[in-house]
Design a protein around this motif. Structure first.
Motif, PDB file in Angstrom:
ATOM      1  N   PHE A  34     -10.393   9.120  -0.632  1.00  0.00           N
ATOM      2  CA  PHE A  34     -11.699   8.548  -0.965  1.00  0.00           C
ATOM      3  C   PHE A  34     -12.758   9.639  -1.201  1.00  0.00           C
ATOM      4  O   PHE A  34     -13.840   9.344  -1.696  1.00  0.00           O
ATOM      5  N   PHE A  35     -12.448  10.858  -0.839  1.00  0.00           N
ATOM      6  CA  PHE A  35     -13.431  11.947  -0.922  1.00  0.00           C
ATOM      7  C   PHE A  35     -13.115  12.858  -2.102  1.00  0.00           C
ATOM      8  O   PHE A  35     -11.971  13.268  -2.300  1.00  0.00           O
ATOM      9  N   ASP A  36     -14.137  13.163  -2.888  1.00  0.00           N
ATOM     10  CA  ASP A  36     -13.990  14.096  -3.998  1.00  0.00           C
ATOM     11  C   ASP A  36     -15.312  14.828  -4.159  1.00  0.00           C
ATOM     12  O   ASP A  36     -16.293  14.275  -4.657  1.00  0.00           O
ATOM     13  N   ALA A  37     -15.340  16.090  -3.745  1.00  0.00           N
ATOM     14  CA  ALA A  37     -16.584  16.865  -3.759  1.00  0.00           C
ATOM     15  C   ALA A  37     -17.134  17.070  -5.155  1.00  0.00           C
ATOM     16  O   ALA A  37     -18.329  17.334  -5.329  1.00  0.00           O
ATOM     17  N   SER A  38     -16.293  16.910  -6.190  1.00  0.00           N
ATOM     18  CA  SER A  38     -16.742  17.142  -7.560  1.00  0.00           C
ATOM     19  C   SER A  38     -17.390  15.919  -8.197  1.00  0.00           C
ATOM     20  O   SER A  38     -17.961  16.020  -9.290  1.00  0.00           O
ATOM     21  N   GLN A  39     -17.308  14.793  -7.541  1.00  0.00           N
ATOM     22  CA  GLN A  39     -17.811  13.540  -8.099  1.00  0.00           C
ATOM     23  C   GLN A  39     -19.212  13.217  -7.573  1.00  0.00           C
ATOM     24  O   GLN A  39     -19.598  13.689  -6.492  1.00  0.00           O
ATOM     25  N   PRO A  40     -19.966  12.395  -8.311  1.00  0.00           N
ATOM     26  CA  PRO A  40     -21.279  11.968  -7.809  1.00  0.00           C
ATOM     27  C   PRO A  40     -21.140  11.305  -6.438  1.00  0.00           C
ATOM     28  O   PRO A  40     -20.251  10.467  -6.225  1.00  0.00           O
ATOM     29  N   ASP A  41     -22.009  11.691  -5.530  1.00  0.00           N
ATOM     30  CA  ASP A  41     -22.002  11.169  -4.159  1.00  0.00           C
ATOM     31  C   ASP A  41     -20.679  11.426  -3.443  1.00  0.00           C
ATOM     32  O   ASP A  41     -20.390  10.780  -2.436  1.00  0.00           O
ATOM     33  N   ARG A  42     -19.853  12.337  -3.985  1.00  0.00           N
ATOM     34  CA  ARG A  42     -18.570  12.728  -3.369  1.00  0.00           C
ATOM     35  C   ARG A  42     -17.607  11.548  -3.247  1.00  0.00           C
ATOM     36  O   ARG A  42     -16.699  11.553  -2.427  1.00  0.00           O
ATOM     37  N   ILE A  43     -17.786  10.526  -4.089  1.00  0.00           N
ATOM     38  CA  ILE A  43     -16.935   9.338  -4.074  1.00  0.00           C
ATOM     39  C   ILE A  43     -15.880   9.477  -5.163  1.00  0.00           C
ATOM     40  O   ILE A  43     -16.202   9.601  -6.349  1.00  0.00           O
ATOM     41  N   SER A  44     -14.605   9.443  -4.771  1.00  0.00           N
ATOM     42  CA  SER A  44     -13.518   9.635  -5.730  1.00  0.00           C
ATOM     43  C   SER A  44     -13.394   8.428  -6.658  1.00  0.00           C
ATOM     44  O   SER A  44     -13.809   7.308  -6.315  1.00  0.00           O
ATOM     45  N   LEU A  56     -10.744   6.814  -7.193  1.00  0.00           N
ATOM     46  CA  LEU A  56      -9.928   5.837  -6.468  1.00  0.00           C
ATOM     47  C   LEU A  56     -10.789   4.985  -5.546  1.00  0.00           C
ATOM     48  O   LEU A  56     -10.617   3.757  -5.462  1.00  0.00           O
ATOM     49  N   MET A  57     -11.718   5.619  -4.846  1.00  0.00           N
ATOM     50  CA  MET A  57     -12.601   4.883  -3.945  1.00  0.00           C
ATOM     51  C   MET A  57     -13.486   3.911  -4.726  1.00  0.00           C
ATOM     52  O   MET A  57     -13.738   2.785  -4.264  1.00  0.00           O
ATOM     53  N   CYS A 110       0.827  -1.201   0.000  1.00  0.00           N
ATOM     54  CA  CYS A 110       0.000   0.000   0.000  1.00  0.00           C
ATOM     55  C   CYS A 110       0.867   1.260   0.000  1.00  0.00           C
ATOM     56  O   CYS A 110       0.617   2.208  -0.764  1.00  0.00           O
ATOM     57  N   ARG A 111       1.874   1.271   0.843  1.00  0.00           N
ATOM     58  CA  ARG A 111       2.772   2.433   0.892  1.00  0.00           C
ATOM     59  C   ARG A 111       3.517   2.609  -0.426  1.00  0.00           C
ATOM     60  O   ARG A 111       3.709   3.738  -0.905  1.00  0.00           O
ATOM     61  N   GLU A 112       3.947   1.486  -1.028  1.00  0.00           N
ATOM     62  CA  GLU A 112       4.650   1.556  -2.315  1.00  0.00           C
ATOM     63  C   GLU A 112       3.764   2.113  -3.415  1.00  0.00           C
ATOM     64  O   GLU A 112       4.255   2.731  -4.370  1.00  0.00           O
ATOM     65  N   MET A 113       2.457   1.926  -3.282  1.00  0.00           N
ATOM     66  CA  MET A 113       1.521   2.472  -4.263  1.00  0.00           C
ATOM     67  C   MET A 113       1.205   3.944  -3.991  1.00  0.00           C
ATOM     68  O   MET A 113       0.503   4.596  -4.769  1.00  0.00           O
ATOM     69  N   GLY A 114       1.722   4.464  -2.884  1.00  0.00           N
ATOM     70  CA  GLY A 114       1.580   5.882  -2.590  1.00  0.00           C
ATOM     71  C   GLY A 114       0.441   6.237  -1.666  1.00  0.00           C
ATOM     72  O   GLY A 114       0.011   7.404  -1.631  1.00  0.00           O
ATOM     73  N   TYR A 115      -0.030   5.265  -0.858  1.00  0.00           N
ATOM     74  CA  TYR A 115      -1.179   5.518   0.008  1.00  0.00           C
ATOM     75  C   TYR A 115      -0.860   5.221   1.464  1.00  0.00           C
ATOM     76  O   TYR A 115      -0.084   4.314   1.785  1.00  0.00           O
ATOM     77  N   HIS A 116      -1.488   5.984   2.333  1.00  0.00           N
ATOM     78  CA  HIS A 116      -1.496   5.704   3.773  1.00  0.00           C
ATOM     79  C   HIS A 116      -2.859   5.105   4.110  1.00  0.00           C
ATOM     80  O   HIS A 116      -3.898   5.739   3.876  1.00  0.00           O
ATOM     81  N   ALA A 117      -2.870   3.898   4.629  1.00  0.00           N
ATOM     82  CA  ALA A 117      -4.120   3.204   4.950  1.00  0.00           C
ATOM     83  C   ALA A 117      -4.500   3.470   6.396  1.00  0.00           C
ATOM     84  O   ALA A 117      -3.725   3.184   7.319  1.00  0.00           O
ATOM     85  N   GLU A 118      -5.695   4.004   6.591  1.00  0.00           N
ATOM     86  CA  GLU A 118      -6.223   4.298   7.919  1.00  0.00           C
ATOM     87  C   GLU A 118      -7.391   3.350   8.178  1.00  0.00           C
ATOM     88  O   GLU A 118      -8.353   3.307   7.387  1.00  0.00           O
ATOM     89  N   TYR A 131      -6.295  -4.407  -4.956  1.00  0.00           N
ATOM     90  CA  TYR A 131      -6.461  -5.192  -6.187  1.00  0.00           C
ATOM     91  C   TYR A 131      -7.293  -4.406  -7.193  1.00  0.00           C
ATOM     92  O   TYR A 131      -6.966  -4.346  -8.389  1.00  0.00           O
ATOM     93  N   GLY A 132      -8.366  -3.790  -6.733  1.00  0.00           N
ATOM     94  CA  GLY A 132      -9.209  -3.004  -7.619  1.00  0.00           C
ATOM     95  C   GLY A 132      -8.486  -1.812  -8.198  1.00  0.00           C
ATOM     96  O   GLY A 132      -8.679  -1.460  -9.375  1.00  0.00           O
ATOM     97  N   ILE A 133      -7.636  -1.163  -7.385  1.00  0.00           N
ATOM     98  CA  ILE A 133      -6.857  -0.020  -7.868  1.00  0.00           C
ATOM     99  C   ILE A 133      -5.799  -0.495  -8.860  1.00  0.00           C
ATOM    100  O   ILE A 133      -5.612   0.094  -9.932  1.00  0.00           O
ATOM    101  N   ARG A 134      -5.101  -1.563  -8.497  1.00  0.00           N
ATOM    102  CA  ARG A 134      -4.022  -2.071  -9.336  1.00  0.00           C
ATOM    103  C   ARG A 134      -4.539  -2.504 -10.706  1.00  0.00           C
ATOM    104  O   ARG A 134      -3.895  -2.275 -11.734  1.00  0.00           O
ATOM    105  N   HIS A 135      -5.719  -3.126 -10.718  1.00  0.00           N
ATOM    106  CA  HIS A 135      -6.303  -3.609 -11.978  1.00  0.00           C
ATOM    107  C   HIS A 135      -7.267  -2.601 -12.599  1.00  0.00           C
ATOM    108  O   HIS A 135      -7.895  -2.905 -13.615  1.00  0.00           O
ATOM    109  N   GLN A 136      -7.373  -1.422 -11.973  1.00  0.00           N
ATOM    110  CA  GLN A 136      -8.230  -0.347 -12.476  1.00  0.00           C
ATOM    111  C   GLN A 136      -9.645  -0.865 -12.786  1.00  0.00           C
ATOM    112  O   GLN A 136     -10.193  -0.632 -13.859  1.00  0.00           O
ATOM    113  N   LEU A 137     -10.212  -1.565 -11.814  1.00  0.00           N
ATOM    114  CA  LEU A 137     -11.550  -2.122 -11.999  1.00  0.00           C
ATOM    115  C   LEU A 137     -12.594  -1.015 -11.978  1.00  0.00           C
ATOM    116  O   LEU A 137     -12.471  -0.033 -11.242  1.00  0.00           O
TER     117      LEU A 137
END
Length: 453
Positions: free
Chosen positions: A273-283, A285-286, A127-135, A371-377
């Protein structure tokens, strides 16, 4: 606490002994009390620990299908290593120091394949290698009984006395009956560095729910694992036995172990995971993260439902999911999105029960999202509305451990997520668990068939 600070504390403190523990495949904490000198001597090379802990079940019965260790290998020692950053003192045991340990190896040497904490550390590194901090954070429901380990055995686990009677979800009245127990739970866990966001009664006799404060993913799993044992230990001191079984009574709700999860920038400043410009504010990536979890879920269900009893909870109308679904704040689906603000936007994984091994459940949740991010599902399925139990567009969950284990054992998806060696080890243990149940004669069978058939 950093490593040198932990060493300095142990060296300088007026103590003679130290506890260390690690979670086995079932999430049971195994460990020892050792002298201060042995602790210091083992910091470099580790401590020898009989590898039978990876070759038996939660009742200490050796597996008959083990390949990693067994009678054929003679059960030798394996090196367990203490993680100095996990130092905490046990407030209900006169402040004795406690460390968590695992079977991670130094350098490029492969980790002990069965070790759940080592698996999660590997997924967290990806996860860190992909550039993310998992909370992450896990919340638990559990039942409390006015019993002892001895009385449970004497009663044959029947006619047990719940801590309080009746259905009192979110009650302000019932906790006042057990004020000392409630205060010891909340305050003791905080002092134990397992701070709670909240503690309340759930619907059911003597049932509680607690939400653990979120943290970095490995530390979150550490806290969830310690939470379960700490609750049991605190309960003992009040003449109470706590159970985290997924479903202890067919007529009452089950016990969940929901997982709350989000990905942030490496410095923790922005919730990705948050994007105010997207439908339902879901990015976007999320959406990929959710798509990955939905895709992988049927392949890795035993990581979230690891016992025969787990599947008694995953039934319609019991506040636990049965379908491969997601939603916006809907408690009838497998995944529930909460997104009222950036700070609290997250995905709640609702399949996971209270009987999970937190390291494995959280590793499975994170790995499948990545997996979903890596495979761009693409998240091609719309969120469920209304009754998620009726939404079978994307399939249903396995209904028993044996079927779920067979699917995972044969799954290339599971092998990609965790490595074929871990999948082979883990599914052998779940196959054993399912077979132990299949050979038993239950009270239900006796009552139904004994005389009439």
């Amino acid at each position: 606490m950093d490593q040198q600070a932990a060493i300095d504390f142990i060296t300088q403190a007026d103590i003679s002994k130290v506890k260390y523990a690690f979670a086995d495949v079932d999430g049971v904490l195994r460990g020892k009390i050792i002298s201060k000198q042995k602790f210091l001597d083992g910091l470099t090379d580790g401590y020898g620990f009989c590898d039978v802990v990876w070759g038996w079940d939660c009742t200490d019965t050796p597996y008959d299908n083990g390949a990693l260790t067994g009678w054929q290998s003679g059960y030798p020692d394996a090196p367990v290593r203490i993680d100095l950053s996990t130092l905490r003192q046990v407030p209900w045991e006169n402040g004795i120091p406690l460390f968590l340990a695992d079977f991670s190896q130094p350098g490029n040497t492969p980790d002990w394949v069965a070790c759940p904490r080592s698996l999660l550390k590997r997924i967290a590194a990806q996860c860190r290698e992909m550039g993310y901090h998992a909370e992450y954070a896990q919340e638990f429901e559990w039942f409390n009984f006015r019993e002892t380990p001895q009385s449970l055995q004497q009663k044959g686990f029947r006619q047990l006395e719940p801590l309080t009677p009746g259905m009192f979800g979110y009650s302000m009245l019932r906790p006042s009956l057990e004020n000392a127990f409630n205060n010891d739970l909340f305050d003791g866990l905080t002092q134990f560095d397992v701070a709670l966001e909240g503690l309340h009664t759930e619907t059911g006799p003597g049932v509680y729910e607690a939400a653990i404060l979120h943290d970095e993913v490995v530390r979150a799993a550490d806290k969830a694992t310690l939470f379960k044992t700490a609750v049991k230990e605190i309960a003992y001191r009040h003449g109470i036995v706590a159970t985290f079984m997924a479903k202890w009574n067919a007529d009452l709700p089950g016990c969940s172990g929901h997982i709350h999860q989000s990905l942030w920038t490496p410095d923790g400043s922005k919730n990705l995971f948050f994007d105010a410009s997207q439908p339902d504010r879901i990015s976007p990536l999320m959406r990929q993260f959710i798509a990955g979890q939905l895709h992988c879920l049927p392949h890795i269900t035993p990581m979230f439902a690891p016992t025969v009893n787990s599947y008694k909870r995953l039934v319609e109308g019991a506040w636990a999911p049965t379908t491969v679904t997601w939603s916006l704040d809907n408690r009838t689906t497998a995944l529930r999105v909460l997104n009222r603000s950036e700070a609290y936007t997250r995905v709640e994984h609702r399949v996971s029960g209270a009987d999970t091994n937190p390291y494995l459940a959280i590793a499975a949740a994170l790995a499948s999202g990545l997996y979903g991010i890596r495979h761009q599902l693409s998240l091609d399925i719309d969120p469920s509305t209304g009754n998620g139990y009726a939404d079978t567009r994307n399939g249903v969950l396995p209904t028993n451990l044996a079927d779920a284990t067979r699917k995972m054992a044969q799954s290339p998806v599971a092998a990609e997520l965790f490595g074929p060696e871990f999948v082979d080890y883990f599914t052998r243990t779940r196959d054993w668990e399912a077979r132990q149940y299949a050979r038993q004669v239950s009270d239900w069978e006796l009552k139904r068939y004994f005389e009439i058939i």
